[in-house]
Design an enzyme around this catalytic site. Structure first.
Site, PDB file in Angstrom:
ATOM      1  N   HIS A  16      29.284  32.075  50.122  1.00 13.57           N
ATOM      2  CA  HIS A  16      29.779  30.804  49.286  1.00 13.57           C
ATOM      3  C   HIS A  16      29.910  31.454  47.753  1.00 13.57           C
ATOM      4  O   HIS A  16      29.700  32.097  47.410  1.00 13.57           O
ATOM      5  CB  HIS A  16      28.237  29.893  49.707  1.00 13.57           C
ATOM      6  CG  HIS A  16      28.534  28.852  49.542  1.00 13.57           C
ATOM      7  ND1 HIS A  16      27.478  28.472  50.676  1.00 13.57           N
ATOM      8  CD2 HIS A  16      28.120  27.957  48.340  1.00 13.57           C
ATOM      9  CE1 HIS A  16      28.273  26.399  49.996  1.00 13.57           C
ATOM     10  NE2 HIS A  16      27.770  27.162  48.572  1.00 13.57           N
TER      11      HIS A  16
ATOM     12  N   HIS B  99      30.026  31.202  44.149  1.00 10.56           N
ATOM     13  CA  HIS B  99      28.195  31.449  43.530  1.00 10.56           C
ATOM     14  C   HIS B  99      28.716  32.531  42.115  1.00 10.56           C
ATOM     15  O   HIS B  99      29.544  32.856  42.401  1.00 10.56           O
ATOM     16  CB  HIS B  99      26.552  32.086  43.487  1.00 10.56           C
ATOM     17  CG  HIS B  99      27.078  33.970  44.082  1.00 10.56           C
ATOM     18  ND1 HIS B  99      27.781  33.765  45.290  1.00 10.56           N
ATOM     19  CD2 HIS B  99      26.762  34.694  43.629  1.00 10.56           C
ATOM     20  CE1 HIS B  99      28.148  35.071  45.538  1.00 10.56           C
ATOM     21  NE2 HIS B  99      27.365  35.755  45.063  1.00 10.56           N
TER      22      HIS B  99
ATOM     23  N   HIS C 233      32.886  36.883  18.378  1.00 10.37           N
ATOM     24  CA  HIS C 233      33.503  35.669  19.154  1.00 10.37           C
ATOM     25  C   HIS C 233      33.794  35.331  20.708  1.00 10.37           C
ATOM     26  O   HIS C 233      33.886  36.556  20.975  1.00 10.37           O
ATOM     27  CB  HIS C 233      35.151  36.217  18.168  1.00 10.37           C
ATOM     28  CG  HIS C 233      35.535  34.979  18.653  1.00 10.37           C
ATOM     29  ND1 HIS C 233      37.476  34.398  17.755  1.00 10.37           N
ATOM     30  CD2 HIS C 233      36.228  33.949  19.947  1.00 10.37           C
ATOM     31  CE1 HIS C 233      37.303  33.130  18.235  1.00 10.37           C
ATOM     32  NE2 HIS C 233      37.571  33.028  19.436  1.00 10.37           N
TER      33      HIS C 233
ATOM     34  N   ARG D  13      53.679  50.793  45.438  1.00  8.38           N
ATOM     35  CA  ARG D  13      52.732  51.134  46.682  1.00  8.38           C
ATOM     36  C   ARG D  13      52.146  49.558  47.242  1.00  8.38           C
ATOM     37  O   ARG D  13      52.179  48.767  46.620  1.00  8.38           O
ATOM     38  CB  ARG D  13      51.173  51.662  45.791  1.00  8.38           C
ATOM     39  CG  ARG D  13      51.544  53.020  45.388  1.00  8.38           C
ATOM     40  CD  ARG D  13      49.949  54.122  45.079  1.00  8.38           C
ATOM     41  NE  ARG D  13      49.242  53.393  44.469  1.00  8.38           N
ATOM     42  CZ  ARG D  13      48.249  54.311  44.587  1.00  8.38           C
ATOM     43  NH1 ARG D  13      48.390  55.202  44.614  1.00  8.38           N
ATOM     44  NH2 ARG D  13      47.575  53.406  43.673  1.00  8.38           N
TER      45      ARG D  13
ATOM     46  N   HIS E 106      30.946  25.111  52.238  1.00  9.55           N
ATOM     47  CA  HIS E 106      30.491  26.676  52.050  1.00  9.55           C
ATOM     48  C   HIS E 106      32.429  26.542  52.162  1.00  9.55           C
ATOM     49  O   HIS E 106      33.335  25.797  52.486  1.00  9.55           O
ATOM     50  CB  HIS E 106      30.327  26.855  53.433  1.00  9.55           C
ATOM     51  CG  HIS E 106      30.508  28.492  53.986  1.00  9.55           C
ATOM     52  ND1 HIS E 106      29.102  28.915  53.934  1.00  9.55           N
ATOM     53  CD2 HIS E 106      31.405  28.664  53.783  1.00  9.55           C
ATOM     54  CE1 HIS E 106      29.062  30.174  53.670  1.00  9.55           C
ATOM     55  NE2 HIS E 106      30.495  30.300  54.478  1.00  9.55           N
TER      56      HIS E 106
HETATM   57 ZN   LIG Z   1      27.050  28.594  52.524  1.00  8.92          ZN
HETATM   58 ZN   LIG Z   2      36.971  34.694  15.746  1.00  2.57          ZN
END
Ligand SMILES: [Zn+2]
Ligand SMILES: [Zn+2]
Length: 320
Positions: free
Chosen positions: A157, A159, A278, A23, A106
């Protein structure tokens, strides 16, 4: 191939249905670049964000900035109210919601940063998690990243977000319970999992500190897990050289997704409580779409076999 596969530890199932791969694959069209001057995360626009929490390095030429999310999902102040009635249970969503801007540039992606700079970013992750988990009324801290429109990123931007909350999510509780059950014989199930997966076609790469695996019951095409090889429950327990190794595999994994022009989420799973665990990172490329069946059943259809995904990642890791 049509196969029902169960999550390693949880009672969650996926259908691997590779015929659906034919698809049209949904990749992320880069969003129209906003002009630099209107982006609140760009240098020069620092005044557009809420008061800064952290800047690395200090001074004008920062590489990383942290501040509260302007559109936070939780209340920062006030008292916590709770209401329990038949059918209607609610509680104040209290916590902290922060934004970590990963680069001043940016349009630069996380995988475009040097390994050293990703390591520096991981150190900031640790700084924020450790500060937030010691905050009053905080029960858990969630670190995640959304990249691209399909992954729910509202700003282009690059983040990461951290959300500290007065509740442990049901998903986390389930995972911690499964962990507790499975480690009754004294052995950590994730440590054992690394050993077992190492012998399979889903094992992508390992360096001294980190193993990279395409999970057996991946919920998304090209999903990966980055697991510290040493048994540690929190990111903050990683030694500097291990952090570097983690930064390296994070960069390599994300480079493949850049090539695929894929939106993705990643999150860090760890425990902030005394419980043993863990910790690991999970990267979820938002390549397939989800519909009614997934909502109705909680059973996900993944059109890419994890073994095939691992093959592509291995090629990427081989390239210097
Ligand atoms: Zn930016
Ligand atoms: Zn572990």
């Amino acid at each position: 191939m049509y196969e029902l596969r169960k999550d390693y530890f949880l009672n969650e199932w996926v259908i691997i249905a590779t015929s659906r791969f034919k698809r049209p694959v949904d990749t992320h069209r880069p969003v129209k670049r906003k002009k630099r001057h209107s982006c609140p995360f760009c240098p020069g626009n620092e005044h557009l964000t809420p008061p800064e929490i952290l800047r690395v390095p200090t001074g004008k030429n920062w590489r990383i900035r942290v501040f509260p999310n302007k559109f936070q999902a939780v209340a920062y102040t006030g008292t916590i109210k709770e209401s329990v009635q038949k059918f209607f249970n609610s509680k104040t969503a209290f916590g902290r919601h922060e934004v970590i801007v990963e680069t001043p540039k940016h349009g630069q992606m996380l995988c475009d940063l040097t390994v050293e700079r990703i390591e520096e970013l991981l150190e900031v992750y640790i700084n924020r998690i450790e500060a937030l988990r010691k905050t009053k009324n905080i029960m858990d801290v969630y670190l995640f990243k959304n990249w691209g429109e399909k992954a729910g990123a509202s700003l282009e931007h690059s983040h990461t977000q951290v959300l500290a909350l007065n509740k442990v999510s049901e998903r986390k509780k389930k995972e911690l319970n499964a962990f507790k059950q499975l480690s009754k014989n004294g052995k950590c199930p994730y440590c054992e999992l690394i050993e077992r997966e190492r012998k399979t076609k889903r094992f992508i790469f390992e360096n001294n500190s980190i193993a990279v695996i395409a999970p057996f019951a991946s919920k998304w095409p090209f999903e990966v897990m980055l697991l510290p090889k040493r048994h540690i429950k929190r990111l903050s327990e990683l030694k500097p050289e291990e952090l570097f190794d983690l930064a390296f595999v994070l960069k390599k994994s994300l480079l493949l997704l850049k090539e695929k022009n894929a939106s993705f989420n990643f999150f860090l799973q760890e425990t902030v409580s005394r419980n043993d665990f863990h910790c690991y990172f999970r990267i979820l490329p938002r390549i397939s779409t989800r519909g009614g069946f997934e909502e109705q059943t909680g059973c996900i259809i993944n059109p890419v076999k994890p073994e095939e995904a691992a093959k592509e990642y291995r090629k990427k890791f081989k390239k210097r």
